[in-house]
Design an enzyme around this catalytic site. Structure first.
Site, PDB file in Angstrom:
ATOM      1  CD  GLU A   9      -1.734  -2.028   2.278  1.00 21.49           C
ATOM      2  OE1 GLU A   9      -2.671  -2.432   2.956  1.00 21.49           O
ATOM      3  OE2 GLU A   9      -0.572  -2.457   2.387  1.00 21.49           O
ATOM      4  CG  ASP A  82      -1.957  -3.211   5.985  1.00 22.10           C
ATOM      5  OD1 ASP A  82      -0.752  -3.417   5.747  1.00 22.10           O
ATOM      6  OD2 ASP A  82      -2.391  -2.114   6.359  1.00 22.10           O
ATOM      7  CG  ASP A  84      -6.806  -5.346   7.668  1.00 24.45           C
ATOM      8  OD1 ASP A  84      -6.682  -5.280   6.426  1.00 24.45           O
ATOM      9  OD2 ASP A  84      -6.639  -4.362   8.402  1.00 24.45           O
ATOM     10  CD  GLU A  86     -10.856  -1.098   4.247  1.00 24.41           C
ATOM     11  OE1 GLU A  86     -11.179  -0.359   3.297  1.00 24.41           O
ATOM     12  OE2 GLU A  86     -11.678  -1.591   5.044  1.00 24.41           O
ATOM     13  CE1 TYR A 299      -1.982  -4.039   9.362  1.00 21.99           C
ATOM     14  CE2 TYR A 299      -3.679  -5.478  10.255  1.00 21.99           C
ATOM     15  CZ  TYR A 299      -3.304  -4.435   9.430  1.00 21.99           C
ATOM     16  OH  TYR A 299      -4.245  -3.786   8.686  1.00 21.99           O
ATOM     17  NE  ARG A 301      -5.746   0.113  10.486  1.00 22.37           N
ATOM     18  CZ  ARG A 301      -4.632   0.599   9.958  1.00 22.37           C
ATOM     19  NH1 ARG A 301      -3.671  -0.238   9.577  1.00 22.37           N
ATOM     20  NH2 ARG A 301      -4.454   1.894   9.798  1.00 22.37           N
ATOM     21  CG  HIS A 345      -4.027 -10.247  12.418  1.00 21.49           C
ATOM     22  ND1 HIS A 345      -3.548 -10.848  11.281  1.00 21.49           N
ATOM     23  CD2 HIS A 345      -5.108  -9.528  12.035  1.00 21.49           C
ATOM     24  CE1 HIS A 345      -4.299 -10.496  10.263  1.00 21.49           C
ATOM     25  NE2 HIS A 345      -5.251  -9.710  10.688  1.00 21.49           N
TER      26      HIS A 345
END
Length: 715
Positions: A9, A82, A84, A86, A299, A301, A345
């Site tokens: 990203e 990432d 997750d 999203e 990570y 989140r 995670h």
């Protein structure tokens, strides 16, 4: 030689990965999402099973062009967004734009940006997880269904420019309901009674009235406390019981997103948004000189407190070497995940426990260092032995009255050697309580003690505290509202919309916010209902697990919502939210300026908008005279919204202080004293930089007012 294109990203992440992957890998950044629903239209075909219409995000054309050119030169493409929902959605959109088969092994993920984790991930590509994508898509469309239907209604019925969001509306309700509780709260008087006692000739200690005739002591008023003191005249004080216990106090687990945001607010005064921005920098990687760019934390989140066995072993070895074997628990402490926490995670932890904060301080900004140190300390402490605390409770009888003295001594500090979790206002959890340092003498049952004085003190019950960043996020998490990635945007959005303001760290609903909440309560009870919103979150989790179809979730929500919209459109009459008119005249068009609410609080604006766009800061008086001239100090705000206090005669007088001015004078030099809150404690500082005098609130109180306490000596 085969080339592999890896797409991430951000440029910072690309730089970190490039260091680990070698010359056969080309790493490019997509700069986040490349496609989304259009802003200018609804973008969802409700008749076609809620089919979304995705378009290229404005300004992303050149990036897509560059990525397409890079894919043509590559033999293999890996999407490394990432780990997750999203991130999965970003990978899916990239696959569609770049004509990559989503069923091919094109997706890699890693929980930390370290050489070992990245190289391992590259060897284990997998297809895109469409269930995760569908869960993210369902959330995005749900928010669009609410926002693009409800916002225009608010425009028509209340005020232009308003908007309503699915999850944000619930957060607004929590703040608004809390304000109602506070405003309707009726304070009740009560008293406490402290006995100052003496054992033999030298050991003073204190005990508090605990029971009366075997019942819990409740002293409603001064008359009652005076009667108790009268009853105790001449009474004999005798120790009735001595209880000693050794308690184990366990460390807090490693950070989740929510607990990190809460603790960074308590200890560093970071907003949720700032915490996530700095944490993202630590995760994506920072240049550590000779070591090069490296991700410092895992990570960010996550709602899991689990850590890998490798990290457990690494931390145990570090703790033994640094603190000694007794600081390692016999059994590794593992905390079970709460509720429906996603355990995919790890918790947030340093990628290398041996990378001590002070050893890399020179490579980090001040904020990066502060947050990294907080994450590092919390993680190390979480893997350490519990603290052993000797607690003593002594009951002393005086007729029908029983006083209790309590004290604690740290026998073995354990994790407390490194870190103790912060507390919120109103937090009565005993696990979070600070230790009582009331040192007690060695007393035996039946032993008599002398009373030196009885000290009654008046109290009043307090309303529940207003929400802060920390307590609002904690409540959202406890009630199952939102996900780790959404807490910061929720807080940010309700402030930007002018529904809530942050004043002295507390959230207050604006009049506009309260009007919108009441309207939603009346006509859209589900949208603003905590349990309904939490249930939708559970259904989105079920979509990710493959237990429910994403379109079914949208269908079950939308059609009842559409019926409610039709009724609301007919029944809601126009609600006028009047702006407060001032005597100040707009110098551009002659109208009276009105007070409006912005993200940083109140300001003056011309009611002739959009023809006249004149705005001015609202100068709020403080009642404190300017020490430099005859003016008054007024509250102002910088362009970024930071408060400061300046003279009302500006620009003729340039006196400025950043902290709240008071009418008190410095006892050393006579300059103006300012009031500052630091980690829950109030201090008064001299505004004269050359003086630097500082006193606490207790010392200030002694200087300005007589104590409310009455001490009654007993002979």
């Amino acid at each position: 030689m085969a080339n592999t294109l890896v797409i991430v990203e951000s440029p910072a992440k690309a730089k970190s990965l490039g260091k680990f992957l070698g010359r056969r890998f080309i790493v490019k950044a997509s700069m986040g999402h490349v496609r989304d629903l259009p802003k200018s239209q609804f973008g969802v075909d409700v008749q076609e099973s809620f089919k979304p219409k995705y378009i290229t995000i404005r300004g992303k054309g050149d990036i897509i062009k560059e990525l397409k050119a890079a894919t043509k030169k590559a033999d293999k493409i890996l999407l490394a967004s990432d780990p997750d929902r999203e991130g999965e959605a970003i990978a899916w959109h990239l696959a569609n734009v770049l004509a990559i088969d989503e069923k091919s092994p094109c997706r890699i993920e890693f929980n930390e940006i370290t050489k070992q984790a990245v190289q391992k991930a590259v060897k284990q590509p997998r297809p895109i997880d469409l269930q995760r994508v569908e869960a993210q898509q369902a959330r995005r469309i749900l928010d669009r269904l609410v926002g693009y239907n409800l916002s225009p209604l608010l425009w028509r019925k209340v005020k232009k420019g308003l908007s309503a969001g699915r999850v944000q509306s619930v957060a607004m309700r929590l703040i608004s309901d809390r304000e109602e509780e506070i405003q309707s709260f009726v304070s009740e008087e009560y008293w406490s009674l402290l006995a100052k006692l003496l054992r033999g000739k030298g050991s003073h200690f204190e005990a508090k009235l605990h029971r009366i005739n075997g019942e819990k002591a409740h002293i409603p008023d001064e008359k009652t406390v005076k009667k108790i003191i009268s009853d105790l005249q001449g009474a004999a004080y005798q120790v009735s019981s001595v209880n000693k216990k050794e308690k184990k106090r366990q460390p807090a687990p490693p950070f989740t997103t929510s607990s990190m945001q809460q603790e960074a607010y308590r200890k560093l005064n970071f907003t949720a948004r700032k915490t996530m921005m700095v944490a993202q920098q630590l995760y994506e990687g920072l240049d550590l000189g000779k070591e090069g760019p490296v991700g410092l934390v895992t990570y960010i989140r996550t709602d899991s407190t689990r850590i890998s066995e490798t990290a457990e072993q690494e931390s145990r070895e570090y703790i033994e070497e640094k603190y000694g074997k007794e600081y390692i628990p016999e059994v590794v402490r593992r905390v079970a995940p709460k509720g429906r926490a996603q355990d995919a995670h790890e918790a947030i932890r340093p990628t290398a426990v041996g990378r001590e904060p002070d050893s890399i301080k020179d490579f980090l900004t001040r904020d990066q260092y502060k947050l990294y140190k907080l994450i590092w300390l919390r993680f190390v402490a979480s893997q350490m032995s519990p603290a052993l605390i000797d607690t003593t409770s002594i009951d002393i009888e005086a007729g029908s009255y029983l006083f209790r003295a309590t004290g604690s001594i740290i026998k073995f500090p354990g994790f407390m050697q490194v870190y103790i979790e912060g507390r919120d206002e109103g937090d009565d959890n005993p696990d979070n309580a600070s230790l009582d340092d009331n040192l007690l003498p060695e007393l035996k049952e039946g032993e008599k003690v002398k009373v030196v004085s009885l000290v009654p003190k008046q109290h009043f019950t307090q309303p529940p505290p207003r929400y802060t960043d920390a307590t609002l996020i904690r409540t959202l998490e406890e009630k199952g509202i939102g996900r780790p990635s959404t807490y910061a945007p929720i807080v940010d959005t309700i402030i930007k919309r002018g529904y809530v303001i942050r004043e002295k760290k507390n959230f207050y609903p604006t009049e506009l916010g309260q009007v919108v909440v009441e309207l939603l309560k009346q006509y859209f009870p589900n949208i603003i209902d905590v349990e309904f919103t939490a249930d939708l979150e559970r259904k989105l989790d079920d979509v990710e697990e493959g237990d429910i179809d994403w379109a079914k979730v949208l269908e079950d929500f939308y059609y009842p919502f559409k019926e409610t919209l039709t009724i609301a459109e007919k029944e809601i009459e126009h609600i006028q939210v009047e702006d407060e008119v001032t005597d100040e005249i707009c110098e551009q068009c002659g109208r009276n300026l009105v007070i409006k609410m912005g993200r940083f609080g109140k300001f003056l604006a011309c009611p002739g908008f959009p023809e006249c766009r004149n705005t001015k800061p609202l100068l709020e008086p403080t009642g404190v005279s300017c020490p430099k001239c005859a003016g008054e100090l007024v509250l102002r705000r910088s362009k970024k919204g930071r408060k400061f206090y300046g003279c009302s005669n500006y620009p003729d007088c340039d006196f400025v202080v950043w902290d709240q001015p008071t009418n008190e004078k410095c006892p050393n030099c006579g300059s103006l004293m300012v009031k500052k809150e630091n980690k829950g404690k109030i201090v008064y500082r001299c505004s004269n930089k050359e003086c630097k005098n500082e006193i606490n609130d207790v010392q200030m109180e002694k200087q300005t007012v007589n104590s409310n306490e009455t001490s009654i000596s007993v002979h």
